[in-house]
Motif scaffolding. Sequence first.
Motif, short mmCIF file in Angstrom:
data_model
loop_
_atom_site.label_atom_id
_atom_site.label_comp_id
_atom_site.label_asym_id
_atom_site.label_seq_id
_atom_site.Cartn_x
_atom_site.Cartn_y
_atom_site.Cartn_z
N GLU A 103 8.09 4.32 9.49
CA GLU A 103 7.15 5.46 9.43
C GLU A 103 6.25 5.34 8.20
N PHE A 104 6.82 4.96 7.07
CA PHE A 104 6.00 4.78 5.87
C PHE A 104 4.97 3.68 6.10
N LEU A 105 5.40 2.55 6.66
CA LEU A 105 4.49 1.43 6.88
C LEU A 105 3.37 1.80 7.84
N ARG A 106 3.69 2.55 8.89
CA ARG A 106 2.65 3.01 9.84
C ARG A 106 1.61 3.86 9.12
N HIS A 107 2.09 4.79 8.32
CA HIS A 107 1.18 5.68 7.59
C HIS A 107 0.35 4.89 6.58
N PHE A 108 0.98 4.00 5.85
CA PHE A 108 0.27 3.21 4.84
C PHE A 108 -0.79 2.31 5.49
N GLY A 109 -0.44 1.68 6.60
CA GLY A 109 -1.35 0.76 7.27
C GLY A 109 -2.63 1.41 7.77
N LYS A 110 -2.61 2.71 7.96
CA LYS A 110 -3.79 3.44 8.43
C LYS A 110 -4.76 3.77 7.30
N ARG A 111 -4.33 3.61 6.07
CA ARG A 111 -5.17 3.93 4.92
C ARG A 111 -6.05 2.74 4.56
N GLU A 112 -7.04 3.03 3.76
CA GLU A 112 -7.96 1.98 3.30
C GLU A 112 -7.47 1.35 1.99
N ALA A 113 -6.26 1.66 1.58
CA ALA A 113 -5.71 1.13 0.32
C ALA A 113 -5.52 -0.38 0.43
N PRO A 114 -5.65 -1.07 -0.70
CA PRO A 114 -5.38 -2.52 -0.67
C PRO A 114 -3.90 -2.76 -0.35
N GLY A 115 -3.61 -3.91 0.27
CA GLY A 115 -2.24 -4.25 0.61
C GLY A 115 -1.40 -4.51 -0.62
#
Length: 186
Positions: A103-115
């Motif tokens: 769930e965290f990874l799904r949410h993070f992946g939708k953001r424009e933040a750098p990997g």
Amino acid sequence: MRIITGKHRGRKLKSPPSLATRPTSDRLRETLFNILAPRIEGARFLDLCAGTGAVGIEALSRGALHVTFVDQSRRMCALIEVNLRSLKIDEAEFKVVCADAVEFLRHFGKREAPGFDIIFFDPPYATNYDNVTNYIGRHAESLLADDGICVVEHFRKVDLPDDYFELTRYRALKQGDSCLSFYARR
């Protein structure tokens, strides 16, 4: 448990009250960070299934720019925060998230933040690793920096695949009952 080296060297960390959480041993953590040493300074680090936070705190002590700690247990997240406060680590250097790993990874992946430069994934040894590692592999482009890596700590008798979609294992290191598998983007 203690911080091995860096600006918080020798400082002790609080441990969980039960044996249900298996912290990464000092010896294995030292080996891990000896390998990661050239990558740590200024790194964006994800400590996934963080437990006590010892691995992420070690990364901060050694110069990581920012660490995100993720654990699904509220008790472990509270313990991570206690350990961070006891070391007086600036809140701008970390984020503690109480969530399921995928769930965290799904949410993070939708953001424009750098990997992340480094993802360290250390679930309980009885866990099925494939759900999270497959997700990271399928979404490596949004989760990992261009030269980012994913390190999975697992029971040495568990054979993980050499490939998870866009991730390829380039190194495996066994120590005691544990194994560290290092994956890079193709």
